[in-house]
Write a protein that holds these residues in place. Sequence first.
Motif, mmCIF file in Angstrom:
data_model
loop_
_atom_site.group_PDB
_atom_site.id
_atom_site.type_symbol
_atom_site.label_atom_id
_atom_site.label_comp_id
_atom_site.label_asym_id
_atom_site.label_seq_id
_atom_site.Cartn_x
_atom_site.Cartn_y
_atom_site.Cartn_z
ATOM 1 N N GLU A 86 0.854 -1.175 0.000
ATOM 2 C CA GLU A 86 0.000 0.000 0.000
ATOM 3 C C GLU A 86 0.897 1.235 0.000
ATOM 4 O OE1 GLU A 86 -4.007 -0.089 2.147
ATOM 5 O OE2 GLU A 86 -2.770 1.229 3.395
ATOM 6 N N THR A 87 0.656 2.162 -0.918
ATOM 7 C CA THR A 87 1.541 3.299 -1.118
ATOM 8 C C THR A 87 0.741 4.595 -1.177
ATOM 9 O OG1 THR A 87 2.967 1.866 -2.431
ATOM 10 C CG2 THR A 87 3.332 4.219 -2.656
ATOM 11 N N ILE A 137 -4.183 6.620 -1.886
ATOM 12 C CA ILE A 137 -3.628 5.424 -1.256
ATOM 13 C C ILE A 137 -3.944 4.308 -2.233
ATOM 14 C CG2 ILE A 137 -3.711 3.817 0.680
ATOM 15 C CD1 ILE A 137 -4.580 6.206 2.429
ATOM 16 N N VAL A 138 -2.900 3.724 -2.786
ATOM 17 C CA VAL A 138 -3.070 2.761 -3.870
ATOM 18 C C VAL A 138 -2.180 1.546 -3.619
ATOM 19 C CG1 VAL A 138 -1.332 3.913 -5.318
ATOM 20 C CG2 VAL A 138 -3.072 2.489 -6.394
ATOM 21 N N ASP A 139 -2.662 0.392 -4.027
ATOM 22 C CA ASP A 139 -1.845 -0.825 -3.959
ATOM 23 C C ASP A 139 -0.897 -0.835 -5.139
ATOM 24 O OD1 ASP A 139 -3.207 -1.692 -1.704
ATOM 25 O OD2 ASP A 139 -4.565 -2.991 -2.828
ATOM 26 N N GLN A 140 0.380 -1.049 -4.861
ATOM 27 C CA GLN A 140 1.361 -1.265 -5.919
ATOM 28 C C GLN A 140 1.764 -2.729 -5.850
ATOM 29 O OE1 GLN A 140 4.540 1.545 -5.081
ATOM 30 N NE2 GLN A 140 3.756 2.918 -6.646
ATOM 31 N N GLY A 151 -2.599 -1.885 -8.232
ATOM 32 C CA GLY A 151 -3.809 -2.603 -7.873
ATOM 33 C C GLY A 151 -4.918 -1.581 -7.682
ATOM 34 N N LYS A 152 -5.723 -1.791 -6.679
ATOM 35 C CA LYS A 152 -6.866 -0.918 -6.430
ATOM 36 C C LYS A 152 -6.440 0.380 -5.740
ATOM 37 C CE LYS A 152 -10.091 -4.726 -5.941
ATOM 38 N NZ LYS A 152 -11.184 -4.486 -6.824
ATOM 39 N N ARG A 166 -13.438 13.513 -1.500
ATOM 40 C CA ARG A 166 -12.816 12.276 -1.014
ATOM 41 C C ARG A 166 -13.610 11.075 -1.495
ATOM 42 N NH1 ARG A 166 -12.172 15.333 4.148
ATOM 43 N NH2 ARG A 166 -9.981 15.932 4.169
ATOM 44 N N ALA A 167 -12.877 10.003 -1.732
ATOM 45 C CA ALA A 167 -13.520 8.747 -2.127
ATOM 46 C C ALA A 167 -12.772 7.596 -1.468
ATOM 47 C CB ALA A 167 -13.487 8.594 -3.655
ATOM 48 N N TYR A 168 -13.511 6.560 -1.068
ATOM 49 C CA TYR A 168 -12.939 5.398 -0.405
ATOM 50 C C TYR A 168 -13.461 4.133 -1.084
ATOM 51 C CZ TYR A 168 -12.147 8.970 3.108
ATOM 52 O OH TYR A 168 -11.762 10.118 3.724
ATOM 53 N N LEU A 169 -12.603 3.177 -1.205
ATOM 54 C CA LEU A 169 -13.009 1.889 -1.776
ATOM 55 C C LEU A 169 -13.962 1.214 -0.809
ATOM 56 C CD1 LEU A 169 -12.635 -0.175 -4.059
ATOM 57 C CD2 LEU A 169 -10.798 -1.179 -2.704
ATOM 58 N N PHE A 170 -15.100 0.798 -1.319
ATOM 59 C CA PHE A 170 -16.100 0.146 -0.482
ATOM 60 C C PHE A 170 -16.493 -1.149 -1.136
ATOM 61 C CE2 PHE A 170 -20.604 -0.599 0.587
ATOM 62 C CZ PHE A 170 -20.445 -0.805 1.950
#
Length: 170
Positions: A86-87, A137-140, A151-152, A166-170
Amino acid sequence: KNTTLVATLVDYDVPVTLANELADLIKPVFDLRKMRAGNLFRLEKEPDATLRAFEYKIDDESVLKVQKDADSYAARVEKLELETRETLVTAEIDTSLYSALDGQPKSEYLVSEVAGIFAWDLDFNTEIQSGDKIRLIVDQQFHDGEFVKYGKIRAAELINAGRTFRAYLF
């Protein structure tokens, strides 16, 4: 480009009969018509110049492997083991979202995803201003320590003209 696997192997001193045998061996596990110019491949030879292994990078996540066992060759497609980290990615927008994220590897993915996330909130063609900020905040995903792909996007924040989205993965 404009060549076949057999012709390429022959160019690298693999006997034509063995090159044809390998192509026939590969066909059940991978469609040779999907080989692309520019994708990396690796040949490994014994000291006596016989072929020990052939690898072809299909895409970011899979590789075609042909290896010599005792007297014969075996072909298979392997999925690469990817490590996810997570980056945090931050950028300030000067002219466009694309130019702000241009320094990131494979930035076109991030641009497309961010534009999609905030498409209902603002028009990226007309409402983006110099000084706007983006944080993600993104998965590398990595293979053997090398960046492979994103990734997501787990969370995204866009500050546009003093407004915070703002947006959050749900």
